[in-house]
Design an enzyme around this catalytic site. Sequence first.
Site, PDB file in Angstrom:
ATOM      1  N   ASN A  85      -8.658  -2.902   7.942  1.00  0.00           N
ATOM      2  CA  ASN A  85      -7.217  -3.088   8.132  1.00  0.00           C
ATOM      3  C   ASN A  85      -6.886  -4.582   8.100  1.00  0.00           C
ATOM      4  O   ASN A  85      -7.648  -5.394   8.634  1.00  0.00           O
ATOM      5  CB  ASN A  85      -6.854  -2.498   9.510  1.00  0.00           C
ATOM      6  CG  ASN A  85      -5.375  -2.324   9.755  1.00  0.00           C
ATOM      7  OD1 ASN A  85      -4.670  -1.750   8.929  1.00  0.00           O
ATOM      8  ND2 ASN A  85      -4.885  -2.813  10.892  1.00  0.00           N
TER       9      ASN A  85
ATOM     10  N   HIS B 239       3.491  -6.148   8.002  1.00  0.00           N
ATOM     11  CA  HIS B 239       4.458  -6.886   8.831  1.00  0.00           C
ATOM     12  C   HIS B 239       5.315  -7.745   7.898  1.00  0.00           C
ATOM     13  O   HIS B 239       4.904  -8.823   7.480  1.00  0.00           O
ATOM     14  CB  HIS B 239       3.734  -7.746   9.867  1.00  0.00           C
ATOM     15  CG  HIS B 239       3.019  -6.924  10.893  1.00  0.00           C
ATOM     16  ND1 HIS B 239       3.695  -6.126  11.790  1.00  0.00           N
ATOM     17  CD2 HIS B 239       1.700  -6.752  11.151  1.00  0.00           C
ATOM     18  CE1 HIS B 239       2.810  -5.508  12.576  1.00  0.00           C
ATOM     19  NE2 HIS B 239       1.604  -5.864  12.202  1.00  0.00           N
TER      20      HIS B 239
ATOM     21  N   GLU C 223       1.104  -0.672  10.076  1.00  0.00           N
ATOM     22  CA  GLU C 223       1.873  -1.385  11.111  1.00  0.00           C
ATOM     23  C   GLU C 223       3.204  -1.895  10.571  1.00  0.00           C
ATOM     24  O   GLU C 223       3.628  -3.023  10.877  1.00  0.00           O
ATOM     25  CB  GLU C 223       1.064  -2.580  11.660  1.00  0.00           C
ATOM     26  CG  GLU C 223      -0.330  -2.209  12.137  1.00  0.00           C
ATOM     27  CD  GLU C 223      -1.105  -3.361  12.761  1.00  0.00           C
ATOM     28  OE1 GLU C 223      -0.510  -4.421  13.055  1.00  0.00           O
ATOM     29  OE2 GLU C 223      -2.322  -3.200  12.961  1.00  0.00           O
TER      30      GLU C 223
HETATM   31  C1  XIL Z   1       0.184  -6.719  18.858  1.00  0.00           C
HETATM   32  C2  XIL Z   1       0.947  -5.904  19.889  1.00  0.00           C
HETATM   33  O1  XIL Z   1       2.050  -5.316  19.273  1.00  0.00           O
HETATM   34  C3  XIL Z   1       1.372  -6.793  21.042  1.00  0.00           C
HETATM   35  O2  XIL Z   1       1.961  -6.015  22.074  1.00  0.00           O
HETATM   36  C4  XIL Z   1       0.192  -7.585  21.582  1.00  0.00           C
HETATM   37  O3  XIL Z   1       0.630  -8.492  22.574  1.00  0.00           O
HETATM   38  C5  XIL Z   1      -0.499  -8.328  20.470  1.00  0.00           C
HETATM   39  O4  XIL Z   1      -0.873  -7.432  19.453  1.00  0.00           O
HETATM   40  N1  XIL Z   1      -1.757  -6.923  14.144  1.00  0.00           N
HETATM   41  C6  XIL Z   1      -2.415  -5.927  14.834  1.00  0.00           C
HETATM   42  C7  XIL Z   1      -1.844  -5.420  16.103  1.00  0.00           C
HETATM   43  O5  XIL Z   1      -3.414  -5.396  14.333  1.00  0.00           O
HETATM   44  O6  XIL Z   1      -2.830  -4.989  16.997  1.00  0.00           O
HETATM   45  C8  XIL Z   1      -0.963  -6.443  16.763  1.00  0.00           C
HETATM   46  O7  XIL Z   1      -0.347  -5.842  17.884  1.00  0.00           O
HETATM   47  C9  XIL Z   1       0.058  -6.973  15.786  1.00  0.00           C
HETATM   48  C10 XIL Z   1      -0.616  -7.634  14.611  1.00  0.00           C
END
Ligand code: XIL
Length: 346
Positions: free
Chosen positions: A199, A235, A264
């Site tokens: 991932n 993201h 995500e």
């Molecule tokens: C983020 C969470 O959303 C937050 O609550 C935490 O403080 C930090 O991590 N990539 C990932 C996720 O794989 O696990 C992350 O999640 C966001 C970026």
Amino acid sequence: MKPLIIALALILAAPLPAYAHPRTPRDLRELAHQQGIRIGTAVDLAALRGEADYRTVLNREFTHVTAENAMKWESVEPERGVFIWRDADALVENARRNRQRVRGHTLVWHNQLPAWLTTGVAEGKIDDRELRDILRDHITTQVRRYKGKIRAWDVVNEVVEEDGTLRQSLWLTHLGPGYIADAFRWAHRADPQAKLFINDYNLEWNAPKIETTLSIVKDLQARGVPIHGIGFQGHLGIQYDYPGDWANVMRRFADLGLEIAVTELDVRMVLPVTEEKLATQADYYRRALTDCLSVEACRELTVWGFTDRHSWVPGWFDGEGAACLLDENLAPKPAYRALLSVKRPR
Ligand code: XIL
């Protein structure tokens, strides 16, 4: 009029059969069923416990769930040998009751590691041999606990840097690059049915990252290491162009036989919110789902939180927010409606 023309006119005037034009789905769960994919969300366990309206929407809308934090190492083993499974168990149990499949997130990452581990390594109290045993035990314990209950695991998360080199994490610097193959083998041994994913973020467009990740996958496959899927975190932000080549990137991984998941997805914006920004955001969500649907191997699209009431964005990106499908009051935003209107591209 000739009978043939009358017959033709009648055929053209008749409504199309239902399968050709399914009606607009009433919610994401129905959309997921119509499209034959799973639509998921990250889940905030405190909200799941404490907020009835959050719970209602979660269980009505989604067919897949990921723990936002509850399955990370610092959450499940905050002290060495002290395991706290309460939140992770609650997520899995809530999913079972609501016919949701689960993505396990995540087994090997450089962030949200427990302090006992990072300081132990930094202070030389944990040597490299012991570190490898600790990682193996962590993966084995966690994957075994949820054997048969987790559809897919993010086995390794964010192992490639923006420039395409392997991330200089604690894992790479102490265990060498072999830790990636080890992690997949250990996870597979603990639950042979689970689909095992690599991932990452910015994999939607970043060429060096894409090329390195493709070669990691090929190398693992050549050595017979069990790897089944690639997760695109997704993201996005509307201040950047939409990653227009994403579907092609997905196809390159699909050509290696991998399942594709968007793991995500969120689409942030520089605040304040305007109608225009919401419209652009809706378009980004629509395009992300369309890209997934255009690739046969893309079977899951998961958003990183479904409400602006609980989103990691404001805490991590200064001055940005409003990245989710629903607002703070759980009212659908244009992005939500845009998803419902997506049709599978031909
Ligand atoms: C983020 C969470 O959303 C937050 O609550 C935490 O403080 C930090 O991590 N990539 C990932 C996720 O794989 O696990 C992350 O999640 C966001 C970026």
